[in-house]
Design an enzyme around this catalytic site. Structure first.
Site: not given
Ligand code: NAI
Length: 766
Positions: A189, A240, A242-243, A245, A262, A296, A388
């Site tokens: 996804k 994505g 940490t929350e 994760g 990651e 990240c 972050e």
């Molecule tokens: P996110 O962690 O919510 O989204 C990443 C992926 O997870 C997306 O495909 C999303 O649809 C999916 N997702 C969201 N909630 C989920 C759940 N409950 N179960 C399974 N999958 C789920 O990141 P978001 O909201 O786009 O960004 C928020 C913050 O996260 C950013 O401001 C940044 O701080 C951090 N982030 C960190 C990343 C990294 O590579 N470490 C990448 C993206 C965001």
């Protein structure tokens, strides 16, 4: 006018990249997409749109997967998996074909990525897309080599993969290439903001004739991610926040699904006073303004040695003023658009809520842009130094000594990457092992390659992507050692006849300790005879043991040679008392104990042998440098032993000790007396206090606390399987690594569980 003046006043002309081909491709799909399941696109349901953040223009409408779509995708992947796993050579051909196809359409991918994400075309064209190709090429090689080089590994099955929006195609490549190479099939996804290159990739899969069902792509938001997490997949790979994760860790607890996370970071960027300052400033452009800081592993926390801070900040500000911010399709642009107005608001709100330090910003255009920002004079505890931001915002403070730099660098809950700038190679290589992070870049930053593992420690998650070490996350052992038969403690009546107190104590910090709760229980033999009493450990005893284990951190710095000597010494002392241990085991279990004692001695010899041989690697990377993949101890490991009185303990402590960890082991629940007898072996074998701590009692009393403890780095359980869910759920506290199985694994599996791989990139050669 002098040449210098001309140079300084010269303006860049616009160098626009045409988006015509990308729009033609979108138009060819009527700008409307379904999911890619079993080799074909489903009918679109047009539930949400993907926009160009630089202009706000709607690029396409997309479909939000429903439960039936996710189920169909998982079923398709399951159906395809067996045939796909058959031949590594065949898989290599397909992966190679995918790499070639990505190369053939590289400009289309790059432009589409820039349109959808807002990143500068220069980055999409020169970094994202070439690295994605490299990942498929490199893993075509791993597919080819799997049978010969990893004969004891097999695929996991179906992998659910959830990726973020910051590197849409690259993250897809990092997930799909290793999974496919090792014989798995996938349901992926993309993030809801950035699905388009994943859909173009799906089309490429069909074009190269990839067998149906090997790659399935479903689109939608977090709700679809949740559906995948809950579906019948064998592994979840997530990149994505940490929350999220943490949510996924909890949701998969006790399910038996493999997991790699990651997550976020707040990576330090350390500049020493002898560094080449101009290079270090240029490095910062790549560290924090690359991809608008939405990276990240971004070097988002600048630590500068005090004596050069003023000069360095001046140079940095001058460089910031030269950054070009604007239309991402302009080839001269350094900083593009933030992925979405929601992310822009997050960044703006975080910076606006800060009232500390000095803020320096350069101008940015109207729209979904955030100005490159430097905030100096913060405290290490300031919110912006700890959280972050995920935007083009660099926060900074100063340090005086290398030791202070290390302490500040490690003062974070994350541990993804760190950058060190110094002309003194001794200093760089002295502090690299001290930095708590999965990656260290020396005089360089943000380097990535398919041959080097990428991933972090602490709340940056676990597992590695890339390199030989990344393959472990997509395979499992072909054979597991036979789990011991679950045996219940024998019942009996009455206490001990011996008037002298024979209550075995706990062993904490090199001392025998009475249990905090003041409870003990009698251990009975098969005929109901009372053999002795053991202490019942509780949360406080565990806490003391964790403290003792932390105090013994010197063990992690000892040499493999020394650790081997101590393990051999333990074997020698056990051997001298073999008869006594054998009869103790017989008294407790009713079965002869000689084989178990002999096996335990062998185990100690095996891990003594490995202590100075489980080496790292040097990864050749196509950049001027090498990546030293160093194996480091995990830290403090808390473990619940299986029911075997002695073997269950030794198979846990020996590998952990061999690799330099400190252990808290909860001994066999039904038959703990061999472990408590073993305290004397530990005491006479030069094992420093705190390296091995022994608890006895009911595993259910300590399991949850072990898993939740913030100062425990990994938790292993080979005990009652019904504890698995509680342990994995509680481990989400600090996202510690878990290893839950019916019994300890092979030597290689145990050594892998006892180590973290740190990739240290150092300049090398021309
Ligand atoms: P996110 O962690 O919510 O989204 C990443 C992926 O997870 C997306 O495909 C999303 O649809 C999916 N997702 C969201 N909630 C989920 C759940 N409950 N179960 C399974 N999958 C789920 O990141 P978001 O909201 O786009 O960004 C928020 C913050 O996260 C950013 O401001 C940044 O701080 C951090 N982030 C960190 C990343 C990294 O590579 N470490 C990448 C993206 C965001």
């Amino acid at each position: 006018m002098t040449v210098k003046e001309i140079f300084e006043t010269m303006e860049y002309g616009p160098a626009p990249e045409s988006a015509a081909e990308a729009f033609a491709w979108l138009d060819g799909k009527s700008r409307s997409f379904g999911h890619f399941i079993y080799g074909a696109f489903t009918d679109p349901t047009s539930d949400f749109t993907s926009k160009n953040p630089a202009t706000g223009e709607v690029l396409a409408s997309l479909s939000q997967a429903r439960p039936v779509d996710v189920e169909a995708a998982v079923t398709a992947a399951r159906k395809a998996q067996k045939a796909w796993a058959k031949s590594g050579a065949t898989r290599a051909r397909y992966l190679y074909a995918l790499a070639r196809a990505l190369q053939k359409h590289s400009r289309l991918f790059a432009v589409l990525e820039t349109l959808d994400n807002g990143k500068p075309i220069r980055e999409a064209r020169d970094i994202d897309v070439p690295l994605a190709q490299r990942h498929f090429y490199h893993h075509a090689g791993f597919a080819q080599l799997m049978e010969a080089e990893l004969p004891d590994r097999q695929p996991l099955g179906v992998c659910g993969q959830i990726i973020p929006w910051n590197f849409p195609l690259l993250m897809l490549a990092w997930k799909i290439a290793p999974a496919l190479a090792m014989g798995n099939t996938v349901v992926l996804k993309p993030a809801e903001y950035t699905s388009l290159t994943a859909l173009l990739f799906a089309e490429i899969c069909a074009q190269v004739g990839l067998p149906k069902g090997v790659v399935n792509i479903v689109t939608g938001d977090g709700a679809v991610g949740e559906m995948i997490t809950g579906s019948d997949v064998d592994k979840l790979a997530f990149t994505g926040s940490t929350e999220v994760g943490r949510i996924i860790r909890r949701a998969t607890a006790g399910s038996g699904k493999a997991l790699s996370l990651e997550l976020g970071g707040k990576s330090p960027y350390i500049v020493f006073d002898d560094a080449d300052l101009d290079s270090a400033v240029e490095g910062l452009v790549d560290a924090i303004w690359f991809n608008q800081g939405q990276v990240c592993c971004a070097g988002s926390r600048l630590l500068v040695q005090e004596g050069i801070a003023e000069t360095f900040y001046r140079k940095l500000k001058t460089r910031m003023e030269g950054l070009r911010i604007g239309d991402p399709l302009d080839k001269c642009i350094d900083v593009g658009a933030v992925v979405d107005p929601i992310q822009l608001a997050t960044i703006s709100d975080m910076v606006a809520s800060n009232d500390e330090g000095e803020v320096f910003q350069v101008a940015a255009p109207e729209g979904c842009y955030y100005p490159p920002t430097l905030i100096t004079g913060l405290h290490t505890a300031s919110r912006l130094m700890q959280e972050e931001i995920f935007g083009p915002v660099l926060v900074s403070t100063t340090f005086r000594t290398p030791a202070e730099a290390v302490a500040m660098a490690n003062d974070t809950r994350y541990g993804l990457a760190a950058t060190v700038w110094t002309e003194n190679i001794n200093l760089a290589l002295d502090i690299a092992p001290k930095l708590v992070s999965g990656i260290v870049w020396v005089n360089s930053t943000n380097l990535m390659d398919a041959a080097a593992g990428f991933g972090g420690v602490r709340e940056s998650g676990f597992g590695r992507e890339g390199g030989w070490e990344g393959l472990a996350g997509y395979t499992k052992p072909k054979e597991r050692p036979k789990p011991p038969k679950a045996i219940e403690a024998f019942a009996g009546k009455g206490g001990l006849s011996d008037p002298i107190d024979r209550t075995a104590k706990l062993y904490i910090g090199g001392k025998q300790a009475r249990p905090d709760g003041g409870y003990s229980r009698v251990v009975y033999g098969p005929k109901g005879d009372a053999l002795g009493e053991v202490s019942l450990a509780n949360r406080k005893d565990l806490r003391n043991a964790v403290e003792a284990a932390h105090a013994a951190k010197g063990w992690s710095k000892t040499t493999g040679h020394l650790r081997a000597q101590i393990l051999y010494y333990m074997a020698e002392n056990l051997s001298a008392r073999a008869d006594e241990f054998a009869s103790r085991i017989k008294d407790m279990t009713g079965k002869q104990g000689r084989d178990e004692v002999e096996g335990a001695i062998q185990t100690l010899f095996t891990y003594a042998a490995w202590a100075d041989k489980f080496d790292g690697q040097v990864h050749g990377v196509p950049i001027r440098g090498v990546a030293l993949a160093m194996k480091e101890p995990v830290g403090v490991i808390a473990a619940l032993c299986d029911s075997r009185p002695l073997a269950g303990l030794i198979e846990v402590i020996a590998p952990a000790m061999a690799m330099g960890n400190r252990v808290i082991a909860a001994a066999s629940q039904p038959f703990p007396l061999a472990a408590t007898d073993f305290i004397q072996v530990l005491e006479t074998s030069d094992v420093p206090g705190g390296v091995v701590n022994l608890l006895t009692g009911d595993h259910s009393d300590v399991a949850g606390h072990m898993a939740a403890h913030m100062d425990v780095d990994a938790v292993w359980s080979f005990s009652d399987p019904s504890l698995a869910q509680q342990i994995e759920e509680a481990s989400a506290s600090n996202l510690k690594r878990t290893f839950v199985a019916p019994s300890p694994g092979s030597a290689r599996d145990m050594l892998r569980a006892s180590t973290e791989v740190k990739n240290i990139w150092v300049p090398y050669g021309e």
